[in-house]
Design a protein around this motif. Structure first.
Motif, PDB file in Angstrom:
ATOM      1  N   VAL A   1       5.195  -6.006   5.917  1.00  0.00           N
ATOM      2  CA  VAL A   1       6.262  -6.098   6.903  1.00  0.00           C
ATOM      3  C   VAL A   1       5.992  -5.064   7.994  1.00  0.00           C
ATOM      4  CG1 VAL A   1       8.000  -6.957   5.297  1.00  0.00           C
ATOM      5  CG2 VAL A   1       7.703  -4.484   5.593  1.00  0.00           C
ATOM      6  N   GLY A   2       6.512  -5.320   9.191  1.00  0.00           N
ATOM      7  CA  GLY A   2       6.297  -4.429  10.318  1.00  0.00           C
ATOM      8  C   GLY A   2       7.539  -3.632  10.666  1.00  0.00           C
ATOM      9  N   LEU A   3       7.331  -2.516  11.377  1.00  0.00           N
ATOM     10  CA  LEU A   3       8.442  -1.702  11.861  1.00  0.00           C
ATOM     11  C   LEU A   3       7.987  -0.981  13.117  1.00  0.00           C
ATOM     12  CD1 LEU A   3      11.292  -0.521  11.506  1.00  0.00           C
ATOM     13  CD2 LEU A   3      10.259   1.310  10.141  1.00  0.00           C
ATOM     14  N   ALA A   4       8.784  -1.083  14.189  1.00  0.00           N
ATOM     15  CA  ALA A   4       8.472  -0.425  15.455  1.00  0.00           C
ATOM     16  C   ALA A   4       9.645   0.458  15.877  1.00  0.00           C
ATOM     17  CB  ALA A   4       8.175  -1.471  16.532  1.00  0.00           C
ATOM     18  N   GLY A   5       9.349   1.376  16.772  1.00  0.00           N
ATOM     19  CA  GLY A   5      10.347   2.331  17.241  1.00  0.00           C
ATOM     20  C   GLY A   5       9.895   3.742  16.925  1.00  0.00           C
ATOM     21  N   ALA A   6      10.492   4.724  17.568  1.00  0.00           N
ATOM     22  CA  ALA A   6      10.145   6.110  17.293  1.00  0.00           C
ATOM     23  C   ALA A   6      10.442   6.453  15.838  1.00  0.00           C
ATOM     24  CB  ALA A   6      10.922   7.044  18.222  1.00  0.00           C
TER      25      ALA A   6
ATOM     26  N   SER B   1      -5.121  -2.468   8.637  1.00  0.00           N
ATOM     27  CA  SER B   1      -4.821  -2.752  10.035  1.00  0.00           C
ATOM     28  C   SER B   1      -5.648  -1.817  10.908  1.00  0.00           C
ATOM     29  CB  SER B   1      -3.330  -2.531  10.311  1.00  0.00           C
ATOM     30  OG  SER B   1      -3.053  -2.521  11.703  1.00  0.00           O
ATOM     31  N   ILE B   2      -5.813  -2.211  12.154  1.00  0.00           N
ATOM     32  CA  ILE B   2      -6.364  -1.291  13.135  1.00  0.00           C
ATOM     33  C   ILE B   2      -5.528  -0.010  13.182  1.00  0.00           C
ATOM     34  CG2 ILE B   2      -4.996  -2.312  15.013  1.00  0.00           C
ATOM     35  CD1 ILE B   2      -7.267  -1.788  16.899  1.00  0.00           C
ATOM     36  N   LEU B   3      -4.228  -0.131  12.858  1.00  0.00           N
ATOM     37  CA  LEU B   3      -3.324   1.020  12.867  1.00  0.00           C
ATOM     38  C   LEU B   3      -3.440   1.849  11.592  1.00  0.00           C
ATOM     39  CD1 LEU B   3      -0.158  -0.489  14.574  1.00  0.00           C
ATOM     40  CD2 LEU B   3      -2.218   0.515  15.591  1.00  0.00           C
ATOM     41  N   GLY B   4      -4.343   1.456  10.703  1.00  0.00           N
ATOM     42  CA  GLY B   4      -4.656   2.290   9.556  1.00  0.00           C
ATOM     43  C   GLY B   4      -5.771   3.264   9.840  1.00  0.00           C
ATOM     44  N   MET B   5      -6.369   3.172  11.047  1.00  0.00           N
ATOM     45  CA  MET B   5      -7.471   4.075  11.380  1.00  0.00           C
ATOM     46  C   MET B   5      -7.251   4.811  12.701  1.00  0.00           C
ATOM     47  SD  MET B   5     -10.444   1.325  12.359  1.00  0.00           S
ATOM     48  CE  MET B   5     -10.041  -0.350  12.875  1.00  0.00           C
ATOM     49  N   ILE B   6      -6.200   4.461  13.438  1.00  0.00           N
ATOM     50  CA  ILE B   6      -5.907   5.160  14.685  1.00  0.00           C
ATOM     51  C   ILE B   6      -4.419   5.506  14.735  1.00  0.00           C
ATOM     52  CG2 ILE B   6      -7.770   3.942  15.901  1.00  0.00           C
ATOM     53  CD1 ILE B   6      -5.639   2.237  17.278  1.00  0.00           C
ATOM     54  N   PRO B   7      -4.028   6.465  15.605  1.00  0.00           N
ATOM     55  CA  PRO B   7      -2.601   6.765  15.767  1.00  0.00           C
ATOM     56  C   PRO B   7      -1.861   5.574  16.377  1.00  0.00           C
ATOM     57  CG  PRO B   7      -3.978   8.499  16.710  1.00  0.00           C
ATOM     58  CD  PRO B   7      -4.878   7.342  16.421  1.00  0.00           C
ATOM     59  N   ALA B   8      -0.572   5.495  16.083  1.00  0.00           N
ATOM     60  CA  ALA B   8       0.234   4.383  16.595  1.00  0.00           C
ATOM     61  C   ALA B   8       1.597   4.895  17.041  1.00  0.00           C
ATOM     62  CB  ALA B   8       0.391   3.305  15.534  1.00  0.00           C
ATOM     63  N   PRO B   9       1.687   5.480  18.248  1.00  0.00           N
ATOM     64  CA  PRO B   9       2.991   5.927  18.738  1.00  0.00           C
ATOM     65  C   PRO B   9       4.001   4.785  18.753  1.00  0.00           C
ATOM     66  CG  PRO B   9       1.206   6.669  20.184  1.00  0.00           C
ATOM     67  CD  PRO B   9       0.608   5.698  19.223  1.00  0.00           C
ATOM     68  N   TYR B  10       5.180   5.068  18.273  1.00  0.00           N
ATOM     69  CA  TYR B  10       6.270   4.090  18.193  1.00  0.00           C
ATOM     70  C   TYR B  10       6.013   3.000  17.147  1.00  0.00           C
ATOM     71  CZ  TYR B  10       8.574   6.457  21.972  1.00  0.00           C
ATOM     72  OH  TYR B  10       9.209   7.429  22.722  1.00  0.00           O
ATOM     73  N   MET B  11       5.007   3.217  16.322  1.00  0.00           N
ATOM     74  CA  MET B  11       4.831   2.412  15.111  1.00  0.00           C
ATOM     75  C   MET B  11       4.359   3.337  13.990  1.00  0.00           C
ATOM     76  SD  MET B  11       3.378  -1.346  16.209  1.00  0.00           S
ATOM     77  CE  MET B  11       3.909  -2.060  14.645  1.00  0.00           C
ATOM     78  N   ALA B  12       4.875   4.561  14.002  1.00  0.00           N
ATOM     79  CA  ALA B  12       4.391   5.599  13.096  1.00  0.00           C
ATOM     80  C   ALA B  12       4.586   5.237  11.628  1.00  0.00           C
ATOM     81  CB  ALA B  12       5.075   6.925  13.397  1.00  0.00           C
ATOM     82  N   VAL B  13       5.722   4.653  11.295  1.00  0.00           N
ATOM     83  CA  VAL B  13       5.992   4.340   9.890  1.00  0.00           C
ATOM     84  C   VAL B  13       5.051   3.247   9.403  1.00  0.00           C
ATOM     85  CG1 VAL B  13       7.697   3.413   8.279  1.00  0.00           C
ATOM     86  CG2 VAL B  13       8.385   5.105  10.000  1.00  0.00           C
ATOM     87  N   TYR B  14       4.908   2.187  10.187  1.00  0.00           N
ATOM     88  CA  TYR B  14       3.975   1.121   9.808  1.00  0.00           C
ATOM     89  C   TYR B  14       2.559   1.677   9.684  1.00  0.00           C
ATOM     90  CZ  TYR B  14       1.181  -3.132  10.016  1.00  0.00           C
ATOM     91  OH  TYR B  14       0.259  -4.117   9.746  1.00  0.00           O
ATOM     92  N   ALA B  15       2.142   2.480  10.666  1.00  0.00           N
ATOM     93  CA  ALA B  15       0.807   3.078  10.612  1.00  0.00           C
ATOM     94  C   ALA B  15       0.660   3.962   9.381  1.00  0.00           C
ATOM     95  CB  ALA B  15       0.541   3.886  11.878  1.00  0.00           C
ATOM     96  N   ALA B  16       1.704   4.675   9.019  1.00  0.00           N
ATOM     97  CA  ALA B  16       1.645   5.539   7.840  1.00  0.00           C
ATOM     98  C   ALA B  16       1.387   4.722   6.575  1.00  0.00           C
ATOM     99  CB  ALA B  16       2.943   6.340   7.705  1.00  0.00           C
TER     100      ALA B  16
END
Length: 276
Positions: free
Chosen positions: A89-94, A138-153
């Motif tokens: 599942v996805g999550l966006a926002g600060a 995800s690509i967000l598993g290897m780079i920072p993701a501002p405003y998708m920090a939880v999903y990236a985490a």
């Protein structure tokens, strides 16, 4: 036994989260590649049928569901040769805008769901040889993701978990591999939730990030591109630990490894239209 006929004829692949998007494309691609495929959905009876794929109920957020599902697959097919952990599942926002309960729910699916499925299948895989667990990061598993920090985490957690467990189980003939898609044209992004406690201080940048995500989706990869990479991870004679999926993910992987930190950091801020 009749229900075990596929045990000796076809390798068996399980695809968690197969009712749509990457999971559905992957289930189809694996079936086309000669696998007996079992796909999962929270409500399998409501999912559109897929030729060559058996759809069963699974809720990866519940340990009892994961264990019962794997037990049913073993009873029907006799084995599991490939597990694709794709449910997410996805999550966006600060990050500050999400409640702990909302954050925990994302981790329950994306990270702990992967662990539940892995733990449920490993005892059966150890009795075999040459098995693979493929975790869709995800690509967000290897780079920072501002405003998708939880999903990236959650995806960074999946990356660290997968690479570590791969070392633990390799001596038992099992590999744990990572597939890292970029933005993909599925309903996943459209269904991504936003933080449940929005703050005025982030409102302006949050609107910009919405535009950034919309633009990214205009050039998103088709789910079949990711599915082909997952099939490669499942079948390569000498598998790699990481499989970037699509041109954007491949570029990001290369840049992350080769570009100096300050230059990479600057590019992340530019891409997300953040102040220098």
């Amino acid at each position: 036994m009749a229900k075990h006929l596929q045990e000796t004829k076809q390798p068996v692949a399980v695809v968690a989260g197969a009712s749509s998007g990457i999971g559905r494309a992957t289930a189809r691609a694996l079936a086309d590649s000669g696998f007996a495929v079992v796909g999962t959905s929270r409500e399998a009876a409501q999912a559109a049928p897929l030729e060559g794929v058996t759809l069963l109920d699974l809720d990866v957020t519940r340990e009892v569901s994961a264990e019962a599902f794997i037990a049913e697959v073993i009873a029907r097919f006799g084995r599991v040769d490939v597990l694709v952990n794709n449910a997410g599942v996805g999550l966006a926002g600060a990050a500050e805008e999400s409640s702990i309960s909302q954050i925990r729910a994302v981790f329950e699916t994306n990270f702990f769901g992967t662990i539940r499925m892995t733990n449920a299948v490993l005892p059966h895989m150890r009795a075999q040889s040459g098995d693979r667990i493929i975790n869709v990061s995800s690509i967000l598993g290897m780079i920072p993701a501002p405003y998708m920090a939880v999903y990236a985490a959650t995806k960074h957690a999946v990356e660290g978990y997968s690479e570590s467990v791969d070392h633990e189980v390799r001596e038992h003939g099992i590999r744990v591999l990572l597939v890292e898609p970029g933005y993909t044209s599925t309903s996943f992004e459209a269904n991504t939730a936003w933080s449940d406690s929005p703050l005025p201080v982030y409102a302006g940048q949050r609107a910009i990030i919405r535009d950034v995500l919309t633009e990214a989706m205009r050039n998103a990869d088709d789910a079949t591109i990711v599915a082909k990479v997952i099939v490669a991870a499942a079948t390569d004679a000498k598998p790699r630990l990481r499989y970037p999926a699509g041109a954007t993910a491949s570029r990001a992987s290369t840049l992350r490894r080769l570009v100096p930190w300050r230059a990479f950091d600057k590019q992340i801020r530019k891409l997300n239209r953040l102040a220098a």
